[in-house]
Design a protein around this motif. Structure first.
Motif, PDB file in Angstrom:
ATOM      1  N   TRP A  79     -24.653  -2.629  24.643  1.00 41.90           N
ATOM      2  CA  TRP A  79     -26.126  -2.572  24.645  1.00 41.90           C
ATOM      3  C   TRP A  79     -26.649  -3.667  25.571  1.00 41.90           C
ATOM      4  CZ3 TRP A  79     -23.585  -2.077  19.775  1.00 41.90           C
ATOM      5  CH2 TRP A  79     -23.694  -0.799  19.204  1.00 41.90           C
ATOM      6  N   PRO A  80     -26.544  -3.467  26.892  1.00 42.94           N
ATOM      7  CA  PRO A  80     -26.937  -4.513  27.840  1.00 42.94           C
ATOM      8  C   PRO A  80     -28.443  -4.724  27.852  1.00 42.94           C
ATOM      9  CG  PRO A  80     -26.435  -2.475  28.997  1.00 42.94           C
ATOM     10  CD  PRO A  80     -26.065  -2.242  27.558  1.00 42.94           C
ATOM     11  N   GLY A  81     -28.829  -5.879  28.352  1.00 47.22           N
ATOM     12  CA  GLY A  81     -30.249  -6.149  28.556  1.00 47.22           C
ATOM     13  C   GLY A  81     -30.855  -7.141  27.596  1.00 47.22           C
ATOM     14  N   GLY A  82     -30.110  -7.567  26.584  1.00 44.78           N
ATOM     15  CA  GLY A  82     -30.660  -8.531  25.638  1.00 44.78           C
ATOM     16  C   GLY A  82     -31.579  -7.885  24.618  1.00 44.78           C
ATOM     17  N   GLY A  83     -32.323  -8.698  23.931  1.00 40.28           N
ATOM     18  CA  GLY A  83     -33.188  -8.198  22.865  1.00 40.28           C
ATOM     19  C   GLY A  83     -32.452  -8.126  21.541  1.00 40.28           C
ATOM     20  N   GLN A  84     -33.053  -7.441  20.587  1.00 41.94           N
ATOM     21  CA  GLN A  84     -32.467  -7.312  19.262  1.00 41.94           C
ATOM     22  C   GLN A  84     -31.376  -6.244  19.261  1.00 41.94           C
ATOM     23  OE1 GLN A  84     -33.269  -9.400  16.655  1.00 41.94           O
ATOM     24  NE2 GLN A  84     -34.451 -10.420  18.271  1.00 41.94           N
ATOM     25  N   TRP A  85     -30.309  -6.513  18.554  1.00 43.87           N
ATOM     26  CA  TRP A  85     -29.233  -5.533  18.461  1.00 43.87           C
ATOM     27  C   TRP A  85     -29.680  -4.336  17.625  1.00 43.87           C
ATOM     28  CZ3 TRP A  85     -26.267  -7.067  22.092  1.00 43.87           C
ATOM     29  CH2 TRP A  85     -26.035  -8.441  22.307  1.00 43.87           C
ATOM     30  N   PRO A  86     -29.341  -3.122  18.026  1.00 41.52           N
ATOM     31  CA  PRO A  86     -29.863  -1.936  17.347  1.00 41.52           C
ATOM     32  C   PRO A  86     -29.091  -1.522  16.107  1.00 41.52           C
ATOM     33  CG  PRO A  86     -28.588  -1.264  19.244  1.00 41.52           C
ATOM     34  CD  PRO A  86     -28.606  -2.773  19.266  1.00 41.52           C
ATOM     35  N   VAL A  87     -28.042  -2.264  15.741  1.00 38.24           N
ATOM     36  CA  VAL A  87     -27.220  -1.898  14.590  1.00 38.24           C
ATOM     37  C   VAL A  87     -27.035  -3.100  13.673  1.00 38.24           C
ATOM     38  CG1 VAL A  87     -25.947  -0.060  15.781  1.00 38.24           C
ATOM     39  CG2 VAL A  87     -25.096  -2.421  15.884  1.00 38.24           C
ATOM     40  N   ARG A  88     -26.758  -2.817  12.413  1.00 37.28           N
ATOM     41  CA  ARG A  88     -26.274  -3.822  11.482  1.00 37.28           C
ATOM     42  C   ARG A  88     -24.752  -3.887  11.614  1.00 37.28           C
ATOM     43  NH1 ARG A  88     -29.408  -0.302   8.864  1.00 37.28           N
ATOM     44  NH2 ARG A  88     -27.740   0.492   7.523  1.00 37.28           N
ATOM     45  N   ILE A  89     -24.161  -4.989  11.221  1.00 31.74           N
ATOM     46  CA  ILE A  89     -22.718  -5.127  11.430  1.00 31.74           C
ATOM     47  C   ILE A  89     -21.982  -5.456  10.135  1.00 31.74           C
ATOM     48  CG2 ILE A  89     -23.072  -5.871  13.813  1.00 31.74           C
ATOM     49  CD1 ILE A  89     -22.180  -8.718  12.910  1.00 31.74           C
ATOM     50  N   VAL A  90     -20.720  -5.037  10.121  1.00 28.04           N
ATOM     51  CA  VAL A  90     -19.740  -5.480   9.129  1.00 28.04           C
ATOM     52  C   VAL A  90     -18.562  -6.038   9.930  1.00 28.04           C
ATOM     53  CG1 VAL A  90     -18.159  -4.830   7.284  1.00 28.04           C
ATOM     54  CG2 VAL A  90     -20.411  -3.733   7.440  1.00 28.04           C
ATOM     55  N   PRO A  91     -18.438  -7.368  10.044  1.00 32.61           N
ATOM     56  CA  PRO A  91     -17.338  -7.957  10.816  1.00 32.61           C
ATOM     57  C   PRO A  91     -16.065  -8.091   9.973  1.00 32.61           C
ATOM     58  CG  PRO A  91     -18.867  -9.674  10.131  1.00 32.61           C
ATOM     59  CD  PRO A  91     -19.393  -8.378   9.572  1.00 32.61           C
ATOM     60  N   ILE A  92     -14.937  -7.694  10.562  1.00 31.16           N
ATOM     61  CA  ILE A  92     -13.640  -7.804   9.894  1.00 31.16           C
ATOM     62  C   ILE A  92     -12.701  -8.546  10.844  1.00 31.16           C
ATOM     63  CG2 ILE A  92     -11.706  -6.578   8.852  1.00 31.16           C
ATOM     64  CD1 ILE A  92     -13.613  -4.260   8.266  1.00 31.16           C
ATOM     65  N   ALA A  93     -12.352  -9.776  10.487  1.00 33.49           N
ATOM     66  CA  ALA A  93     -11.526 -10.628  11.344  1.00 33.49           C
ATOM     67  C   ALA A  93     -10.061 -10.521  10.942  1.00 33.49           C
ATOM     68  CB  ALA A  93     -11.999 -12.082  11.246  1.00 33.49           C
ATOM     69  N   ILE A  94      -9.209 -10.384  11.946  1.00 32.33           N
ATOM     70  CA  ILE A  94      -7.763 -10.279  11.755  1.00 32.33           C
ATOM     71  C   ILE A  94      -7.100 -11.492  12.397  1.00 32.33           C
ATOM     72  CG2 ILE A  94      -5.698  -8.922  12.289  1.00 32.33           C
ATOM     73  CD1 ILE A  94      -7.411  -6.422  12.251  1.00 32.33           C
ATOM     74  N   ASN A  95      -6.158 -12.100  11.708  1.00 33.89           N
ATOM     75  CA  ASN A  95      -5.443 -13.255  12.239  1.00 33.89           C
ATOM     76  C   ASN A  95      -4.531 -12.834  13.388  1.00 33.89           C
ATOM     77  OD1 ASN A  95      -3.906 -15.613  12.668  1.00 33.89           O
ATOM     78  ND2 ASN A  95      -2.517 -15.102  10.988  1.00 33.89           N
ATOM     79  N   THR A  96      -4.799 -13.343  14.585  1.00 34.70           N
ATOM     80  CA  THR A  96      -3.912 -13.122  15.723  1.00 34.70           C
ATOM     81  C   THR A  96      -3.409 -14.455  16.286  1.00 34.70           C
ATOM     82  OG1 THR A  96      -5.717 -13.141  17.352  1.00 34.70           O
ATOM     83  CG2 THR A  96      -5.173 -11.016  16.339  1.00 34.70           C
ATOM     84  N   VAL A  97      -3.544 -15.525  15.510  1.00 30.34           N
ATOM     85  CA  VAL A  97      -3.277 -16.867  16.021  1.00 30.34           C
ATOM     86  C   VAL A  97      -2.148 -17.559  15.270  1.00 30.34           C
ATOM     87  CG1 VAL A  97      -4.266 -19.155  16.394  1.00 30.34           C
ATOM     88  CG2 VAL A  97      -5.672 -17.128  16.790  1.00 30.34           C
ATOM     89  N   GLN A  98      -2.264 -17.639  13.967  1.00 23.63           N
ATOM     90  CA  GLN A  98      -1.350 -18.448  13.167  1.00 23.63           C
ATOM     91  C   GLN A  98      -0.248 -17.566  12.585  1.00 23.63           C
ATOM     92  OE1 GLN A  98       0.141 -21.151  12.549  1.00 23.63           O
ATOM     93  NE2 GLN A  98      -1.202 -22.342  11.232  1.00 23.63           N
ATOM     94  N   HIS A  99       1.001 -17.897  12.933  1.00 23.35           N
ATOM     95  CA  HIS A  99       2.124 -17.138  12.388  1.00 23.35           C
ATOM     96  C   HIS A  99       2.371 -17.537  10.941  1.00 23.35           C
ATOM     97  CE1 HIS A  99       3.596 -15.426  16.288  1.00 23.35           C
ATOM     98  NE2 HIS A  99       2.750 -16.347  16.710  1.00 23.35           N
TER      99      HIS A  99
END
Length: 287
Positions: A135-155
């Motif tokens: 969604w280029p151009g800035g402004g308010q994002w048009p969606v709500r989010i559910v973020p799900i983070a996955i560990n890709t760093v620490q073994h």
């Protein structure tokens, strides 16, 4: 029930955010990558999602090596972007969908995933850059989010098979949601790249194409090797493909590829973009 529209899969290199800030999208170095988002822009304008479920990896805003959850799900009403050290302009915050987040969390725990629940969470370039691209151009994002983070760093890192199972469990929860939200799923990161050590700058086109060829029709093919094998094949940061694998799992079995783009290098990364559409969405558009 909620309608899973499809999935957007993209690299999230912070240099992309820098190029956007400098207005370099059509520079010869950058345009082959940015042009890959034109079909995604058209698709989003038609699909009109309400919510984005985003599988990504945190880069130190929320978790560090001393406390690194394997899977963490945001359950907040809002999420703020912060400067994580790349010098990127801080972007507008995101509205959350806490009720849907809790429904997903409850479904994951019922399916025996031990997730970390985050009622306060910052989001970094791994989530923000894909939204700037979509969604280029800035402004308010048009969606709500559910973020799900996955560990890709620490073994030890979660296996590709476990990440696909996580995504499928999220998809199951979404399909049991009683709301009528239109949902797009994001998988961000990669593809092959390594930022440090003797293999800094490593890119494996063969493995990247294998992932893109199989992501839609046969995601289980991406789970036949271990997380450590992926590091060998794709570089230490190439393990971010597990975010794509999890997102693909959430889409269900019936998908169609709408577009793909592959460009090397962006910084020292094999930059890629794919759009997969759910079968029901394709039928809806054809009607």
């Amino acid at each position: 029930m909620a309608h899973i529209l499809g999935g957007i899969f993209t690299s999230h290199v912070p240099a992309i955010g820098g190029a956007i800030a400098r207005g370099q999208e059509q520079d010869p170095y950058w345009s082959p990558f940015f042009d890959g988002f034109k079909p995604i822009h058209r698709w989003l304008a038609t699909a009109r999602p309400d919510v984005a479920v985003v599988f990504y990896n945190d880069h130190g805003l929320n978790f560090f090596l001393d406390k690194m959850p394997t899977f963490a799900v945001g359950a907040a009403d809002s999420y703020h972007n912060a400067d994580e050290g790349w010098g990127l302009p801080v972007q507008n915050g995101f509205k959350g969908d806490a009720a849907l987040s809790w429904h997903i969390i409850e479904g994951l725990v019922e399916d025996e995933f031990d997730v970390t629940t985050c009622q306060s969470m910052l989001v970094d370039h791994a989530l923000v850059v894909p939204f700037q691209l979509s969604w280029p151009g800035g402004g308010q994002w048009p969606v709500r989010i559910v973020p799900i983070a996955i560990n890709t760093v620490q073994h030890p890192l979660p296996s590709p098979k476990r990440c696909l199972a996580l995504g499928r469990a999220v998809g199951k929860a979404l399909r049991s949601w009683q709301g009528d939200e239109r949902i797009v799923v994001f998988g961000t990161g990669g593809l092959s790249h390594q930022l440090d050590g003797e293999r800094a700058g490593f890119i494996n086109q063969r493995y990247d194409q294998f992932c893109m060829d199989n992501l839609g029709p046969d995601p289980d093919a991406l789970t036949k090797i271990s997380a450590l094998d992926i590091v060998e094949e794709a570089g230490s940061q190439g393990i971010e493909i597990v975010n794509w694998i999890a997102a693909r799992g959430a889409l269900g079995e019936d998908v169609a590829e709408v577009s793909r783009n592959y460009h090397i290098p962006i910084s020292n990364t094999a930059a890629a973009t794919m759009l997969l559409e759910s079968g029901s969405t394709a039928l809806e558009r054809a009607a």
